[in-house]
Design a protein around this motif. Structure first.
Motif, mmCIF file in Angstrom:
data_model
loop_
_atom_site.group_PDB
_atom_site.id
_atom_site.type_symbol
_atom_site.label_atom_id
_atom_site.label_comp_id
_atom_site.label_asym_id
_atom_site.label_seq_id
_atom_site.Cartn_x
_atom_site.Cartn_y
_atom_site.Cartn_z
ATOM 1 N N ASP A 64 0.834 -1.206 0.000
ATOM 2 C CA ASP A 64 0.000 0.000 0.000
ATOM 3 C C ASP A 64 0.870 1.259 0.000
ATOM 4 O O ASP A 64 0.544 2.257 -0.644
ATOM 5 N N VAL A 72 2.257 1.771 -3.543
ATOM 6 C CA VAL A 72 1.244 2.364 -4.424
ATOM 7 C C VAL A 72 1.116 3.858 -4.134
ATOM 8 O O VAL A 72 1.136 4.693 -5.045
ATOM 9 N N ASN A 77 1.896 6.928 -6.649
ATOM 10 C CA ASN A 77 0.790 7.855 -6.939
ATOM 11 C C ASN A 77 1.173 9.289 -6.612
ATOM 12 O O ASN A 77 0.741 10.217 -7.274
ATOM 13 N N ARG A 100 -7.966 7.254 7.247
ATOM 14 C CA ARG A 100 -8.133 7.310 5.784
ATOM 15 C C ARG A 100 -8.407 5.900 5.268
ATOM 16 O O ARG A 100 -7.646 4.980 5.528
ATOM 17 N N ILE A 155 -8.502 3.025 2.421
ATOM 18 C CA ILE A 155 -7.538 2.787 1.351
ATOM 19 C C ILE A 155 -8.063 3.356 0.031
ATOM 20 O O ILE A 155 -7.295 3.851 -0.788
ATOM 21 N N VAL A 156 -9.392 3.288 -0.156
ATOM 22 C CA VAL A 156 -10.021 3.984 -1.289
ATOM 23 C C VAL A 156 -11.044 4.939 -0.691
ATOM 24 O O VAL A 156 -11.940 4.516 0.039
ATOM 25 N N ASP A 157 -10.887 6.223 -0.966
ATOM 26 C CA ASP A 157 -11.716 7.219 -0.268
ATOM 27 C C ASP A 157 -13.074 7.426 -0.942
ATOM 28 O O ASP A 157 -13.426 6.719 -1.896
ATOM 29 N N GLY A 184 -13.398 7.509 -4.561
ATOM 30 C CA GLY A 184 -12.914 6.361 -5.319
ATOM 31 C C GLY A 184 -11.427 6.446 -5.617
ATOM 32 O O GLY A 184 -10.952 5.816 -6.566
ATOM 33 N N LEU A 185 -10.693 7.228 -4.812
ATOM 34 C CA LEU A 185 -9.263 7.439 -5.065
ATOM 35 C C LEU A 185 -8.401 6.646 -4.083
ATOM 36 O O LEU A 185 -8.673 6.620 -2.885
ATOM 37 N N ASP A 186 -7.336 6.044 -4.601
ATOM 38 C CA ASP A 186 -6.336 5.375 -3.774
ATOM 39 C C ASP A 186 -5.494 6.439 -3.061
ATOM 40 O O ASP A 186 -5.603 7.636 -3.358
ATOM 41 N N VAL A 187 -4.637 5.993 -2.144
ATOM 42 C CA VAL A 187 -3.812 6.928 -1.377
ATOM 43 C C VAL A 187 -2.650 7.444 -2.233
ATOM 44 O O VAL A 187 -2.093 6.704 -3.039
ATOM 45 N N ALA A 188 -2.313 8.699 -2.068
ATOM 46 C CA ALA A 188 -1.102 9.283 -2.651
ATOM 47 C C ALA A 188 -0.343 9.968 -1.525
ATOM 48 O O ALA A 188 -0.935 10.699 -0.741
#
Lengths: 281, 252
Positions: free
Chosen positions: B159, B162, B166, B215, B217-219, B222-226
């Motif tokens: 994670d 990723v 990102n 947070r 993992i998908v907020d 619909g966004l993954d973590v950056a």
């Protein structure tokens, strides 16, 4: 006339001129030879054709174009999962839950992209409904898409693996906008998570594709029909940026399968449109 | 940050990169020329000129795109070391009695080794005098003690990987490098999903991020973590013996 001075002037306006001419500089190298051979009068013609190539055929799509393209794909996925999650053909509750989770993510992506496009000004983003899509894939799948469980999972895998490659191909066109680029990357990795889970579901289901992995091996279709080969063509590369990935490192052998799995590959907009065309009315 | 692409033949760029006495040229050629005055005003750190570890065991990742590549190389080194250790455990088969799970972990080890070796070769080819050395992993025995602790550590690394890619994509100025990072990040996301599913089926893209408190993992978008390099390096540092210095990495 000094072509190089003109290019320098263009470069002040468009710093990417040299990449537009040819990312590998090949055309530019050839042009050096041209200049010596051509009569002075012919030079502007050659130059004009170079610029036409740079700005006509190979120009990057605009940020708006990329977002609209992504919006179409996300709608295709959302309406697919909306119907799929409402069926009762799941082998178990976990499968239905997974489809519900993915459906909600795709709906979030649709809404996020619509907001992003609206925020850029200009015309409103395109609105899609279920009626915009052909779930028979122009008759190829008949009514199996939402009545046959393996078919439903196969279509889902096809959409997710395509989505990953589509965002990957589009990312460089978003470099002018850091915020949009980062959001696209954040969606891209979510699609990859979806793809991995769908591929796992197909591996684990009864009479599933036992060899299916969460990652793509060479250009293997993972049990999908030959009509879906376009989704996987090009994934079989084992060299990246001139570096051969196959080899033995510290006693660990990386074969061609592992080398191809370790890197996902991009698709162009045209390739993606060709893949999803049967599903779009 | 404005995006610039090299506007001189590649050969000149490579010469600039490879010549330690020609740093000013290198900055100009890589499009960082505009940043030079800002750097001078800010007081250029002497460490900026070298990425070799000094006596205190500090590794400077460097600046610009090469710094980001070194950053990715450091993370891939950590991941490769972890999975290599996992697969080499004498009780690997006991901890993971499922042949499918052993294959998954072996595959991931191979992918991470492939990523590590790719960065090593690519950075060497482009900027041999700026590549960071091989790092020394600092994996606590507890991380390798059980199926649960191995998968928990793997989840964190995947994670985090990723989130790192990102967040770093926008820091790159070279479209080719961005494309390569994009080819790797989705494979890391596939790993992350599979590891999460191994811990609890169905958590491939749901549940707490485990990285940022509160947070998902998908907020909700619909966004993954950056994450920024500074955030990622803080999380990864405990697993690496050398002190990683990312202070010269681009931030925008």
């Amino acid at each position: 006339m000094n072509i190089f001075n003109i290019l320098k002037e263009v470069e002040k306006v468009d710093p990417e001129i040299f990449d537009r001419l040819d990312p590998r500089r090949a055309v530019f190298k050839h042009f050096g030879g041209f200049g010596k051979k051509l009569a002075a009068a012919a030079v502007p013609i050659a130059f004009g054709s170079m610029l036409n190539k740079a700005y006509g055929q190979t120009a990057m799509p605009s940020v708006r174009d990329v977002l609209e393209f992504a919006l179409k794909l996300e709608n295709l996925e959302y309406f697919f999962y909306r119907r799929a999650a409402d069926t009762n053909i799941f082998a178990n509750a976990a499968g239905k839950t997974a489809f519900t989770v993915i459906r909600d993510h795709e709906e979030d992506h649709v809404n996020f992209l619509r907001t992003a496009i609206s925020g850029m000004g200009g015309a409103a983003p395109t609105t899609y409904t279920d009626a915009n899509f052909d779930w028979t894939a122009k008759g190829t799948l008949g009514n199996a898409t939402f009545t046959n469980y393996p078919t439903m999972l196969a279509v889902a895998q096809a959409f997710e693996d395509t989505g990953v490659r589509a965002y990957k191909g589009a990312a460089p066109a978003l470099m002018s906008n850091d915020g949009v680029l980062q959001a696209a990357l954040q969606i891209h990795s979510v699609e990859a998570r979806h793809a991995a889970h769908l591929r796992r579901m197909r591996r684990d289901m009864a009479n599933g594709v036992a060899t299916n992995k969460p990652w793509i091996t060479m250009k293997d279709r993972g049990g999908l029909p030959a009509a879906f080969q376009g989704i996987y063509d090009g994934e079989e590369v084992t060299t990246q940026a001139g570096v051969n990935i196959v080899g033995t490192f510290g006693g660990i052998a990386i074969d061609a399968n592992a080398a191809s799995e370790a890197f996902d590959e991009p698709l162009t907009v045209a390739q993606v449109n060709s893949i999803v065309a049967p599903f779009i009315k | 940050m404005a995006k610039n692409t090299n506007s001189v033949p590649e050969q000149e760029v490579l010469q600039g990169l490879n010549n330690p006495f020609n740093r000013r040229s290198f900055l100009r050629y890589t499009g960082a020329g505009m940043a030079v005055s800002a750097l001078l005003l800010a007081g250029c750190d002497d460490d900026d000129d070298t990425t070799t570890p000094n006596t205190t065991g500090t590794v400077n990742l460097g600046s610009n795109d090469v710094g980001i590549l070194n950053y990715a190389y450091a993370l891939e080194q950590l991941e490769a070391a972890f999975y290599t250790a996992v697969v080499a455990l004498p009780n690997f088969s006991t901890l993971f009695p499922s042949a499918v799970e052993r294959q998954v972990l072996t595959d991931i080890r191979n992918h991470e080794v492939a990523h590590r070796e790719f960065f090593k070769a690519a950075i060497t080819a482009n900027a041999a005098n700026q590549i960071i050395p091989s790092l020394t992993p600092n994996l606590p025995a507890s991380a390798l003690a059980s199926r649960a602790s191995i998968l928990s550590t793997a989840k964190t690394f995947e994670d985090l990987g990723v989130a790192a890619y990102n967040g770093a994509g926008k820091l790159l100025t070279n479209a080719t490098f961005l494309g390569l990072a994009g080819k790797i990040v989705s494979v890391e996301a596939r790993h992350a999903a599979e590891i999460r599913d191994m811990i609890e089926n169905g958590t491939f893209a749901s549940g707490d991020s485990g990285i940022i408190p509160g947070r998902m993992i998908v907020d909700a978008n619909g966004l993954d973590v950056a994450l920024t390099p500074a955030q990622v390096l803080a999380a990864a540092q405990p697993f690496i013996m050398e002190k990683l210095n990312g202070s010269n990495l681009p931030t925008t």
